[in-house]
Design an enzyme around this catalytic site. Sequence first.
Site, PDB file in Angstrom:
ATOM      1  N   LYS A 201     -23.008  53.454  14.769  1.00  0.00           N
ATOM      2  CA  LYS A 201     -23.479  52.191  15.329  1.00  0.00           C
ATOM      3  C   LYS A 201     -22.725  51.019  14.689  1.00  0.00           C
ATOM      4  CE  LYS A 201     -27.597  49.368  15.733  1.00  0.00           C
ATOM      5  NZ  LYS A 201     -29.014  49.209  15.567  1.00  0.00           N
ATOM      6  N   GLU A 207     -19.316  57.507   4.929  1.00  0.00           N
ATOM      7  CA  GLU A 207     -19.134  58.941   5.199  1.00  0.00           C
ATOM      8  C   GLU A 207     -18.368  59.142   6.511  1.00  0.00           C
ATOM      9  OE1 GLU A 207     -21.996  57.468   4.451  1.00  0.00           O
ATOM     10  OE2 GLU A 207     -23.261  58.730   3.171  1.00  0.00           O
ATOM     11  N   GLY A 259     -30.524  53.146  15.092  1.00  0.00           N
ATOM     12  CA  GLY A 259     -29.731  54.360  14.841  1.00  0.00           C
ATOM     13  C   GLY A 259     -30.508  55.645  15.077  1.00  0.00           C
ATOM     14  N   ARG A 260     -31.731  55.723  14.537  1.00  0.00           N
ATOM     15  CA  ARG A 260     -32.479  56.980  14.664  1.00  0.00           C
ATOM     16  C   ARG A 260     -33.187  57.114  16.014  1.00  0.00           C
ATOM     17  NH1 ARG A 260     -34.066  53.678  10.749  1.00  0.00           N
ATOM     18  NH2 ARG A 260     -36.075  52.637  10.875  1.00  0.00           N
ATOM     19  N   GLU A 345     -37.598  57.488   7.500  1.00  0.00           N
ATOM     20  CA  GLU A 345     -36.816  56.250   7.458  1.00  0.00           C
ATOM     21  C   GLU A 345     -37.580  55.125   8.166  1.00  0.00           C
ATOM     22  OE1 GLU A 345     -32.220  56.125   7.238  1.00  0.00           O
ATOM     23  OE2 GLU A 345     -32.618  55.495   9.284  1.00  0.00           O
ATOM     24  N   HIS A 376     -42.374  83.386   5.494  1.00  0.00           N
ATOM     25  CA  HIS A 376     -41.891  84.225   4.396  1.00  0.00           C
ATOM     26  C   HIS A 376     -41.272  83.378   3.291  1.00  0.00           C
ATOM     27  CE1 HIS A 376     -42.659  87.865   6.751  1.00  0.00           C
ATOM     28  NE2 HIS A 376     -42.371  87.066   7.769  1.00  0.00           N
ATOM     29  N   LYS A 505     -26.227  52.848  -1.684  1.00  0.00           N
ATOM     30  CA  LYS A 505     -24.868  52.645  -1.131  1.00  0.00           C
ATOM     31  C   LYS A 505     -24.106  51.667  -2.011  1.00  0.00           C
ATOM     32  CE  LYS A 505     -26.131  53.080   3.766  1.00  0.00           C
ATOM     33  NZ  LYS A 505     -26.182  52.404   5.057  1.00  0.00           N
TER      34      LYS A 505
HETATM   35  O1  F6P Z   1     -28.022  54.809   5.943  1.00  0.00           O
HETATM   36  C1  F6P Z   1     -28.958  54.892   6.959  1.00  0.00           C
HETATM   37  C2  F6P Z   1     -28.352  54.601   8.300  1.00  0.00           C
HETATM   38  O2  F6P Z   1     -28.157  53.243   8.463  1.00  0.00           O
HETATM   39  C3  F6P Z   1     -29.229  55.158   9.404  1.00  0.00           C
HETATM   40  O3  F6P Z   1     -30.258  54.316   9.738  1.00  0.00           O
HETATM   41  C4  F6P Z   1     -28.243  55.387  10.478  1.00  0.00           C
HETATM   42  O4  F6P Z   1     -28.737  56.243  11.456  1.00  0.00           O
HETATM   43  C5  F6P Z   1     -27.107  55.976   9.677  1.00  0.00           C
HETATM   44  O5  F6P Z   1     -27.113  55.250   8.473  1.00  0.00           O
HETATM   45  C6  F6P Z   1     -25.755  55.909  10.332  1.00  0.00           C
HETATM   46  O6  F6P Z   1     -25.394  54.604  10.649  1.00  0.00           O
HETATM   47  P1  F6P Z   1     -24.193  54.294  11.614  1.00  0.00           P
HETATM   48  O7  F6P Z   1     -24.510  54.847  12.950  1.00  0.00           O
HETATM   49  O8  F6P Z   1     -24.057  52.815  11.625  1.00  0.00           O
HETATM   50  O9  F6P Z   1     -22.969  54.955  11.047  1.00  0.00           O
END
Ligand code: F6P
Length: 540
Positions: A201, A207, A259-260, A345, A376, A505
């Site tokens: 987003k 990452e 995002g979620r 979250e 199990h 972060k």
């Molecule tokens: O670090 C949390 C977060 O902001 C989430 O809310 C989001 O889904 C994820 O990182 C990834 O964010 P982006 O889509 O901006 O890479």
Amino acid sequence: MTNWAALRDRLREVAQQPILDLFADESRAQIFSISLESSETGEIFFDYSKTNIDQSTRDALLELAREAGVEDRREAMFSGAAINETEGRAVLHTALRNLDAEVLVDGSDVMPDVRATLARMESFARDLRDGRIRGSSGRITDVVNIGIGGSDLGPAMAVQALSPYCDGPACHFVSNVDGAQIQQVLDGLNPDTTLVIVASKTFTTIETMTNAQTAKAWMARSVADPARQFVALSTALDKTAAFGIDPARVFGFADWVGGRYSMWGPIGLSLMIAIGPENFRAFLAGAAQMDQHFRSAPLGENMPAMLALVGIWHRQVCGYPARAVLPYDQRLARLPAYLQQLEMESNGKRVSMDGADLEVPSGPIVFGEPGTNGQHAFYQLIHQGTDIVPCEFLLAGKGHEPALAHQHRLLAANCLAQAEALMRGRSLEEARALMAETGLEGDELERQARHRVFPGNRPSTMLIYPKLTPAVLGAIIALYEHRVFVEGVVLGINSFDQWGVELGKVLAGEILPMLEGQAPAAARDASTAGLVDKLRDFGI
Ligand code: F6P
């Protein structure tokens, strides 16, 4: 807070009441359940009768929801008000699946853009699936979605959930910054026939950006114009351009998609490529059915609202710290991980919308595994541990393997048995009788019997659906989204921000140069500094 006090009174009254005794009322199973029927999904059935919620408790919970303004907030969300107050945004993931509507944000209808983007996604997915969009040396066989959190968990969960419908290129998911994951995925692929989707987003997430660069370098080794085999899904169109992705290969969305909550739009592209646009439309339609029900049904007959109030009862009133999500549906193996982000979250917050400390606990710890595997592993604690863990079972009426229907019946028998065992338990007398049958007596019988007692009276709910189809999955996910919303409104928090992910972060950005030997670690606390030194000794 009078409503919380009323609920605590209810708890004192019902705490010792065995759930099983509530079934003296023969209509309980029917009264404490909700059935929702639609042509898209068939019947979805939610049973919450195996909890100690009785009529008075339910009335008190409903009163709590009304007083908290759930109905008004619900309408505010659907109609595009800026209910994400700490970020000043509307919350409109529902608009991504309510395709015929008009939805106004700041006075203008956002739906023409939503429909146009969906149409672009569909045409891209069709062209890719039919081989009209090709890699450098032929048809695209594999798609790698690089994203994390909401830009990964939804499509990754859904592609696995809907594997019987996956007839497009194979979809792979890379999220972790740990190079082990991307290395393993790329090692198995041919760059000439692979499409990389960079899903972010913000297009700043470290990452995702790091993995995207790794994938670009991997592709550049054999593909002359790697950007042609890259797609971006983002709200940050300037940043996708800076990365070198052709604007024609960028699918944008607005900041009112959290995002979620984003798998219904461009972030769902990998899912659409895997199952095809028609099945993706069915997924949206199933969710839209749940939206319509949530928006219009009275709270007491409203599946998401009652699922939420059961959650509030268990966490905020009874004080149980965790909630187990237990899909007896192997394809929903990633649902617990998906719900961990969605629920924790969204509602893992200790400050209410106005900045005050919450008077009650925040949302619960969510965990789970598919049944029967979990049986199990951690069910021991659920049955006999000192903490009570409310369990949420999910079960399909039918599997996708008609030749293995007998295995599905065994799966279902286990699911129903676990819920019954949690409620019924096994008394000391019953355990003694069992031990006597084995020939034990005296002190040894007594000792062994105590280990075989199940306290019982442990609550669970059950969600049953005909079969895990795209529409049913859409409805289930929308059900959980709205549950999170209602719980958040009752708690008075903002379910749509996530400030709690920021600090780590920032500190990672400070620690990286220390690990690289470009900044001294000595100024950190002694533990962190010592660990940095140790890792440098290890040759990190
Ligand atoms: O670090 C949390 C977060 O902001 C989430 O809310 C989001 O889904 C994820 O990182 C990834 O964010 P982006 O889509 O901006 O890479």
